[in-house]
Design an enzyme around this catalytic site. Structure first.
Site, short mmCIF file in Angstrom:
data_model
loop_
_atom_site.label_atom_id
_atom_site.label_comp_id
_atom_site.label_asym_id
_atom_site.label_seq_id
_atom_site.Cartn_x
_atom_site.Cartn_y
_atom_site.Cartn_z
N SER A 137 0.84 -1.19 0.00
CA SER A 137 0.00 0.00 0.00
C SER A 137 0.88 1.25 0.00
O SER A 137 1.67 1.45 -0.92
CB SER A 137 -0.96 -0.04 1.19
OG SER A 137 -1.98 0.91 1.05
N ASP A 220 -9.76 -4.91 -4.82
CA ASP A 220 -8.99 -3.82 -4.24
C ASP A 220 -9.37 -2.51 -4.93
O ASP A 220 -9.22 -2.39 -6.15
CB ASP A 220 -7.50 -4.09 -4.41
CG ASP A 220 -6.63 -3.02 -3.79
OD1 ASP A 220 -7.17 -2.09 -3.16
OD2 ASP A 220 -5.39 -3.11 -3.95
N HIS A 250 -7.90 -5.29 -0.63
CA HIS A 250 -6.73 -4.55 -0.17
C HIS A 250 -6.22 -5.11 1.17
O HIS A 250 -7.00 -5.51 2.02
CB HIS A 250 -7.10 -3.08 -0.01
CG HIS A 250 -5.94 -2.16 0.11
ND1 HIS A 250 -5.12 -1.86 -0.95
CD2 HIS A 250 -5.43 -1.48 1.17
CE1 HIS A 250 -4.17 -1.02 -0.56
NE2 HIS A 250 -4.33 -0.78 0.72
#
Length: 282
Positions: A137, A220, A250
């Site tokens: 991320s 995601d 995610h």
């Protein structure tokens, strides 16, 4: 500000709760976890037990959390398994977080740790010529930025970049919670999101970067970011492998207890690292 600090403390307590290790995973028993410091930056260093005492490959692992939350502990499962299965020393820094420390604090901390790891490679039992940057991320964004900066500044040499569901273009970032993260990270001048060290997709060139493994997920919300960065790298002639599991979202790679896809992602990461970090005969 106080509310954010309180939220960080509650998240840290969750990670420390042994009852929840089945969700977040635990340290690998085949790895020794040491604490070290690069100046004022705390490091969590994962060193495989047994085997060679020197010359190991080196992986710099950068945690996620939108530049506002997170710690190396939240990625302990992935970092430990990578160290155990590849024989690499995995260094995970606790870089400074926004909004107390907005951009470029996180970038500068991660760059400083990369440089520190090269200088102290012998102390770590690592080979400074066999380095991969990895992150999830926001950490994936930082890893991409380090690869660009190392290219532009003549090193350190990086063998590969592993980007787990990265954000690569923060201009006009929108969606639940995302706009707030942008303001916390770059501060009130949102035009800074156009800088390549914030939005690596906006770099002037993506040529001559190390090969990349990019992992995303079918559900995601940041999947378009991963796909756009993969396309930009391919256009620039950089080798890219992309993995997108169907039943995942995610952060799945840091949730091994509830996401079966995390193990497949780990396998692909290990395969990529084994190839990228293999010794080169001269």
């Amino acid at each position: 500000m106080d509310a954010m600090v309180d939220l960080r403390e509650r998240r840290a307590a969750l990670l420390a709760d042994r009852r929840l290790t089945w969700v977040f995973g635990a340290d690998d028993p085949g790895v020794e976890v040491r604490e070290a410091w690069a100046g004022e930056i705390r490091l969590r260093v994962h060193v495989p037990r047994g085997g060679a005492a020197s010359g190991r490959p080196l992986v710099l692992a950068l945690h996620g959390g939108g530049w506002c939350w997170g710690s190396p502990e939240q990625s302990r499962w992935m970092a430990g398994r990578i160290a155990a299965r590849t024989g690499a020393v995995v260094v995970a820094p606790a870089y400074r977080l926004a909004p107390e420390h907005p951009y470029p604090a996180a970038v500068e901390d991660c760059w400083a740790v990369l440089r520190w790891a090269v200088v102290h490679a012998d102390d770590l039992g690592a080979d400074a010529d066999r380095i991969v940057v990895l992150g999830d991320s926001a950490g994936g964004t930082l890893a991409a930025v380090l690869a660009l900066r190392a290219r532009d500044e003549g090193g350190p040499p990086i063998r590969g970049q592993v980007l787990f569901y990265p954000l690569v273009d923060l201009v006009g970032l929108h969606g639940p919670g995302l706009a707030g993260i942008l303001e916390h990270y770059v501060g009130p001048d949102l035009s800074r999101a156009e800088e390549w060290a914030v939005s690596p997709l906006r770099a002037a060139s993506h040529a001559d970067l190390p090969p990349a493994l990019i992992l995303t997920a079918r559900f995601d919300p940041l999947r378009p970011h991963a796909e756009r960065y993969a396309a930009a790298l391919r256009t620039a002639g950089v080798g890219v492998a992309v993995h997108c599991p169907t039943f995942a979202t995610h952060a799945y790679l840091t949730l091994p207890g509830i996401s079966p896809a995390s193990r497949g992602g780990l396998d692909r990461t290990v395969n990529f690292l084994d190839h990228a970090l293999a010794p080169r005969h001269r």
